[in-house]
Design an enzyme around this catalytic site. Structure first.
Site: not given
Ligand code: BG6
Length: 609
Positions: A98, A505
């Site tokens: 692994n 805004h």
């Protein structure tokens, strides 16, 4: 991130190994295999795909014997096929691994010059041949494995058998996890505790650079340079399901904590600090192509889309190539102007999201070069692309993406440096600086993860909120929108991520004393501006929580609360600012008791348009 398991003792071990692999299947399910010594020889059975295929193959070809190793694969090098499945053998040697062997290309060349023939495309098979080369005498497997690993650079956890010494398994660890289980007259090894917990609770995790010999009488432990190590096993108190989550309450929390390792694995073998460059052979982009690129165009969905917002920032900031990012589902619907000279980067952790695949096909038909960034090897999107960059996060179980997101951010950094160096827009010195700062990021992420108690306390009031506003600017804008998505996905609280400069805004209309405002505001050139945006929100009674850089004294005057993260290279701040928002959303969801790992209405991979 694969799963390995081993057994030596009096019992027939094939079923024990398969049972262990079943509990490790969350680590990878591209293929699986066993090697078991039957008293005369080592039998090997491997199968592609889910573990059940191996179980079926073992019905055809049972493996008797009480010494064995097993593996379930998460492909990193070499497609998910039977020849690339583990165990890999060389003569009497059988091995499961692994990790990632960084210098596998160089080692393979040397072995080929010595006449070694290779049957797979994996980096692992090379280690089996190295050990076989060292184990000529057949009586010193420990020495052979130690000498072989002396040539190996990279991450590994290995379990090795030699049919000529059928009373032992040799194990070794460097960066990848490996735990030893102590039974009565039998010994076990595994990538993770869940695999062997039903057989013993006495466990000993190997530490960096350790190598050991397992026989049924116990463990002989050494350092790789031969010093004897004496350490006793500890008794584990976890339940089986707790164990699969590594002791964490949810897979998502486990995966949040796996991020430093996931980044290390994704960077491993790809950074050349001396040259100030990125080594990547699978992109399918040579220097000429990089130089002649007209534009970089990102397509993706969900969290992956947010990673591409960071990618766009870096492409323009570092590689100086015009760049844009697009929601894949919108890209399909428009008649996008894309083609020859454009690099279209399709980003998808699963590699199977249909919207992204369909958008990729539209761009490919129009003549664009396609690069896939994916976490699943050989999945549909990389298969359809001209080149692929694989992140190495390992399997992600939690539906809400965390470690795959930050490894996608890592892919963006590596890609931008790769292109910047080849386009001549990034000087060697600055590249070395960015890459040096980059390899230090995993430890800074560990520092942030240690703030979990503070973040849990800050999450408590947020769990009462009806909605929340996340603000970010510049390099932090992608992190604000991703933070909002995480809260939505798992706590079901409506949240909006917004460009801080845009707030005035519109969304500023939403702000009142009941509106939590989470501002991502590390020390960078956007700081002054977002500080005044946050002041605007605070002036409307918004309750401000800032994610800020440590030692930023004036945050106290701007925000009601703050989570302080380490100071890092400004272009890399998303790696430390994303984690507090993941943890914040996790704790809010946990307080609300939602199904964190499988939130309602969501799927990990959407394969419908
Ligand atoms: C959604 C997942 O289905 O797909 C998200 O719930 C993910 O977590 C999105 O970000 C895109 O998936 P992928 O695999 O293409 O990155």
């Amino acid at each position: 991130m694969c799963g390995i398991v081993g057994y030596v003792g009096p019992q027939a071990c094939a079923d024990i190994l398969v049972d262990g692999l079943r509990r490790l299947e969350y680590r990878g399910y591209d293929s699986a295999g066993l090697a078991v010594f039957d008293g005369k020889r080592t039998g090997v059975v491997r199968a592609v795909g889910k573990l059940q295929n191996l179980v079926n193959a073992l019905k055809e070809k049972p493996l008797p014997g009480s010494l064995g190793i097993g593996h379930t694969r998460w492909a990193t090098h070499g497609r998910p096929t039977e020849v690339n499945a583990h165990p890999h053998c060389s003569g009497e040697i059988a091995l499961v691994h692994n990790g990632i062997i960084e210098n596998h290309i160089e080692l393979k060349r040397h072995l080929a010059e010595e006449g070694v023939k290779f049957s797979s495309d994996t980096d692992t098979e090379i280690v089996a041949h190295l050990i076989h080369r060292e184990a000529k005498t057949g009586d010193d497997l420990l020495g052979a494995v130690r000498r072989a690993l002396g040539h190996v650079h990279g991450a590994y956890a290995v379990a090795v058998m030699d049919a000529r010494q059928p009373d032992r398994i040799v194990v070794a660890k460097n960066a990848s996890p490996l735990v030893i289980g102590f039974g009565e007259g039998e010994m076990f090894c595994a990538s993770d505790i869940p695999a062997i917990l039903p057989y013993t609770k006495r466990m000993l995790p190997l530490e960096e650079g350790e190598i050991g010999v397992l026989t049924e009488n116990g463990l002989e432990l050494y350092t790789l340079d031969g010093k004897r190590v004496d350490r006793q096993p500890k008794t584990i108190t976890w339940s089986a399901s707790q164990a699969e989550k590594g002791g964490f309450k949810h897979f998502m929390l486990k995966e949040i904590n796996e991020q430093p390792r996931a980044i290390e694995d994704t960077i491993r073998g790809r950074v050349d600090l001396a040259a100030g460059d990125v080594i990547e052979s699978e992109l399918g982009i040579d220097a000429e192509t990089a130089k002649s690129l007209k534009r970089v165009y990102f397509i993706a969905c969900g969290t992956s889309h947010h990673a591409t917002l960071y990618g766009r920032f870096l492409m323009e900031h570092i590689a100086k190539v015009p760049s844009q990012t697009e929601l894949a589902s919108e890209f399909i619907g428009r008649d996008p102007v894309v083609g020859e000279g454009d690099l279209v980067v399709a980003v998808s952790q699963s590699g199977e999201t249909l919207d992204t695949l369909a958008a990729l096909k539209v761009a490919k038909e129009k003549g664009a070069r396609i690069l896939a960034v994916a976490n699943v090897i050989d999945s549909a999107i990389p298969r359809a692309a001209h080149g692929a960059f694989y992140t190495h996060a390992g399997p992600e179980i939690g539906v809400a993406s965390t470690k795959c997101f930050t490894t996608q951010l890592a892919a963006m950094v590596l890609l931008a440096v790769f292109l910047g160096r080849r386009r001549g827009t990034l000087e060697k010195e600055r590249a070395q600086e960015i890459l040096q700062n980059f390899v230090e990021i995993p430890n800074q992420m560990r520092t942030v993860l240690a703030l979990d108690d503070i973040i849990r306390d800050l999450a408590r009031p947020l769990a009462q909120a009806k909605s929340a506003l996340f603000l970010g600017r510049g390099v932090s804008y992608p992190i604000a929108v991703e933070g909002a998505l995480k809260l939505k996905e798992i706590s079901y609280i409506h949240a909006e991520g917004y460009a801080a400069g845009e707030m005035k805004h519109g969304p500023i209309a939403l702000i009142d004393a009941d509106m939590p405002v989470i501002a991502v505001m590390p020390d960078d050139k956007a700081y002054e501006k977002i500080a005044s945006n946050v002041q605007e929100a605070k002036a409307r009674e918004g309750h401000v929580l800032a994610v800020a850089t440590r030692h930023n004294a004036d945050i106290g005057g701007i925000a009601h609360n703050a989570i302080y993260v380490p100071k890092v290279d400004p272009v890399l701040s998303p790696f430390v600012t994303a984690l507090p928002l993941q943890l914040l959303s996790y704790f809010v969801a946990d307080f609300k008791g939602t199904d964190v790992d499988q939130p309602r209405n969501l799927a990990k991979t959407v394969t419908v348009e």
